[in-house]
Design a protein around this motif. Sequence first.
Motif, PDB file in Angstrom:
ATOM      1  N   LYS A  94     -15.031  22.556 -72.581  1.00  0.00           N
ATOM      2  CA  LYS A  94     -14.311  21.593 -73.435  1.00  0.00           C
ATOM      3  C   LYS A  94     -15.274  20.818 -74.336  1.00  0.00           C
ATOM      4  CE  LYS A  94     -12.534  19.467 -69.807  1.00  0.00           C
ATOM      5  NZ  LYS A  94     -13.162  20.289 -68.737  1.00  0.00           N
TER       6      LYS A  94
ATOM      7  N   LYS B 299     -12.215  13.063 -57.663  1.00  0.00           N
ATOM      8  CA  LYS B 299     -10.825  12.593 -57.788  1.00  0.00           C
ATOM      9  C   LYS B 299     -10.578  12.015 -59.174  1.00  0.00           C
ATOM     10  CE  LYS B 299     -10.221  11.733 -52.874  1.00  0.00           C
ATOM     11  NZ  LYS B 299     -10.384  10.707 -51.849  1.00  0.00           N
ATOM     12  N   ILE B 300      -9.374  11.543 -59.409  1.00  0.00           N
ATOM     13  CA  ILE B 300      -9.012  11.048 -60.740  1.00  0.00           C
ATOM     14  C   ILE B 300      -8.901   9.522 -60.724  1.00  0.00           C
ATOM     15  CG2 ILE B 300      -7.254  11.138 -62.559  1.00  0.00           C
ATOM     16  CD1 ILE B 300      -6.783  14.073 -61.670  1.00  0.00           C
ATOM     17  N   VAL B 301      -9.564   8.929 -61.686  1.00  0.00           N
ATOM     18  CA  VAL B 301      -9.630   7.460 -61.797  1.00  0.00           C
ATOM     19  C   VAL B 301      -8.242   6.925 -62.197  1.00  0.00           C
ATOM     20  CG1 VAL B 301     -10.698   5.608 -63.184  1.00  0.00           C
ATOM     21  CG2 VAL B 301     -12.078   7.591 -62.446  1.00  0.00           C
TER      22      VAL B 301
ATOM     23  N   ASP C 103     -21.528  14.796 -60.013  1.00  0.00           N
ATOM     24  CA  ASP C 103     -20.410  15.642 -59.556  1.00  0.00           C
ATOM     25  C   ASP C 103     -20.658  17.128 -59.791  1.00  0.00           C
ATOM     26  OD1 ASP C 103     -20.269  15.277 -62.309  1.00  0.00           O
ATOM     27  OD2 ASP C 103     -18.086  15.050 -62.376  1.00  0.00           O
TER      28      ASP C 103
ATOM     29  N   ARG D   2     -13.217  19.423 -57.332  1.00  0.00           N
ATOM     30  CA  ARG D   2     -12.695  19.295 -58.704  1.00  0.00           C
ATOM     31  C   ARG D   2     -11.787  20.473 -59.055  1.00  0.00           C
ATOM     32  NH1 ARG D   2     -18.216  18.849 -61.585  1.00  0.00           N
ATOM     33  NH2 ARG D   2     -17.119  18.470 -63.525  1.00  0.00           N
TER      34      ARG D   2
ATOM     35  N   ARG E 231     -25.523  23.354 -65.495  1.00  0.00           N
ATOM     36  CA  ARG E 231     -25.367  22.395 -66.598  1.00  0.00           C
ATOM     37  C   ARG E 231     -26.578  21.471 -66.733  1.00  0.00           C
ATOM     38  NH1 ARG E 231     -19.676  19.701 -67.957  1.00  0.00           N
ATOM     39  NH2 ARG E 231     -19.703  19.026 -65.788  1.00  0.00           N
TER      40      ARG E 231
ATOM     41  N   PRO F 116     -13.052  22.128 -64.938  1.00  0.00           N
ATOM     42  CA  PRO F 116     -14.419  21.646 -65.090  1.00  0.00           C
ATOM     43  C   PRO F 116     -15.331  22.815 -65.443  1.00  0.00           C
ATOM     44  CG  PRO F 116     -13.513  21.094 -62.910  1.00  0.00           C
ATOM     45  CD  PRO F 116     -12.528  21.983 -63.574  1.00  0.00           C
TER      46      PRO F 116
ATOM     47  N   GLY G 180     -14.201  11.701 -69.480  1.00  0.00           N
ATOM     48  CA  GLY G 180     -15.261  11.652 -68.467  1.00  0.00           C
ATOM     49  C   GLY G 180     -16.473  10.879 -68.976  1.00  0.00           C
TER      50      GLY G 180
HETATM   51  N1  CDP Z   1      -8.830  11.630 -67.367  1.00  0.00           N
HETATM   52  C1  CDP Z   1      -9.897  11.639 -66.561  1.00  0.00           C
HETATM   53  C2  CDP Z   1     -11.079  12.327 -66.923  1.00  0.00           C
HETATM   54  C3  CDP Z   1     -12.143  12.339 -66.045  1.00  0.00           C
HETATM   55  N2  CDP Z   1     -12.063  11.686 -64.871  1.00  0.00           N
HETATM   56  C4  CDP Z   1     -13.163  11.703 -63.903  1.00  0.00           C
HETATM   57  O1  CDP Z   1     -14.379  12.069 -64.516  1.00  0.00           O
HETATM   58  C5  CDP Z   1     -14.868  13.274 -63.929  1.00  0.00           C
HETATM   59  C6  CDP Z   1     -15.636  14.065 -64.956  1.00  0.00           C
HETATM   60  O2  CDP Z   1     -14.757  14.417 -66.007  1.00  0.00           O
HETATM   61  P1  CDP Z   1     -15.294  15.278 -67.222  1.00  0.00           P
HETATM   62  O3  CDP Z   1     -14.140  15.536 -68.133  1.00  0.00           O
HETATM   63  O4  CDP Z   1     -16.495  14.646 -67.810  1.00  0.00           O
HETATM   64  O5  CDP Z   1     -15.715  16.638 -66.484  1.00  0.00           O
HETATM   65  P2  CDP Z   1     -15.794  18.098 -67.077  1.00  0.00           P
HETATM   66  O6  CDP Z   1     -14.424  18.713 -66.965  1.00  0.00           O
HETATM   67  O7  CDP Z   1     -16.221  17.974 -68.496  1.00  0.00           O
HETATM   68  O8  CDP Z   1     -16.807  18.793 -66.228  1.00  0.00           O
HETATM   69  C7  CDP Z   1     -13.627  13.945 -63.350  1.00  0.00           C
HETATM   70  O9  CDP Z   1     -13.920  14.900 -62.338  1.00  0.00           O
HETATM   71  C8  CDP Z   1     -12.891  12.738 -62.800  1.00  0.00           C
HETATM   72  O10 CDP Z   1     -13.471  12.275 -61.592  1.00  0.00           O
HETATM   73  C9  CDP Z   1     -10.904  11.016 -64.536  1.00  0.00           C
HETATM   74  O11 CDP Z   1     -10.824  10.441 -63.460  1.00  0.00           O
HETATM   75  N3  CDP Z   1      -9.834  10.988 -65.388  1.00  0.00           N
END
Ligand code: CDP
Length: 225
Positions: A52, A96-98, A168, A177, A162, A48, A71
């Motif tokens: 990206k 957590k992860i969805v 989050d 995370r 950010r 995170p 996300g």
């Molecule tokens: N494949 C994924 C991607 C994101 N997510 C969820 O969405 C949140 C935010 O993802 P994001 O990719 O926008 O976060 P960043 O890495 O960009 O900060 C993650 O911390 C997860 O809770 C998920 O559950 N599964």
Amino acid sequence: MRGGLVASARLLPRPLVRWFLQRRAQLDINENMLGGKKVKIIFVLGGPGSGKGTQCSNIVEHFGFIHLSAGELLRAEINSGSENGTMIDTIIKEGKIVPSEITIKLLQEAIIKGGNDKYIIDGFPRNEENRAVFESVINISPEFVLFFDCSEEEMERRLLGRNQGRSDDNIETIRKRFKVFVESSLPVIEYYESKGMVKKIDATKPAPEVFEDDGKRMKFTNGIT
Ligand SMILES: Nc1ccn([C@@H]2O[C@H](COP(=O)(O)OP(=O)(O)O)[C@@H](O)[C@H]2O)c(=O)n1
Ligand SMILES: Nc1ncnc2c1ncn2[C@@H]1O[C@H](COP(=O)(O)OP(=O)(O)O)[C@@H](O)[C@H]1O
Ligand SMILES: [Mg+2]
């Protein structure tokens, strides 16, 4: 962080521009089908705050990909008032992860709707379940995987600055995370690394340098699609 373990001598970090130029030939060869069209996919992984989303915008601008952020698709699903919205919201707040079927359905719909055959998917697959379910349901392998390697200290600083009003991006969730990234996401990067599919990017540098180390080189990216 454990990101260093993923690196190998032949994967010396290079700016993104050169990597894309070098892989152009490969991108023209592989063909996968989804929704009746040929589709090429690149996964972008990294902790995170590793940058990206920022670099995906550069790739879209210079290489003609459609950017899909897992996300962002999940956040849009929350905002759409969908029946899964509350559950997704709670999971994101906990870092957590969805469940994979939800995220993959959103990705699949976006790919089928997209008016392009090249997709750069950021923040997916975030765990082994994401990867395995995508493989079995969508049945498309990525052309390659970009891994944005960045120190936790730098990622924490970026996330706390950010300023996008995300639920989050607070220190408590950020720490969770990071833990999820090390425990669940790094094994996915290691899996692709074992298949020789990972390009590691030094993402700790300033954003323009991550994309390319010399502003003058930008002219060579014109017309590359
Ligand atoms: N494949 C994924 C991607 C994101 N997510 C969820 O969405 C949140 C935010 O993802 P994001 O990719 O926008 O976060 P960043 O890495 O960009 O900060 C993650 O911390 C997860 O809770 C998920 O559950 N599964
Ligand atoms: N190389 C960089 N150096 C400093 N700040 C950056 C860099 N790349 C992105 N940022 C900033 O850090 C924050 C997180 O970047 P973002 O692209 O959203 O990362 P991710 O999608 O990996 O979470 C944003 O505020 C962005 O403007
Ligand atoms: Mg992001």
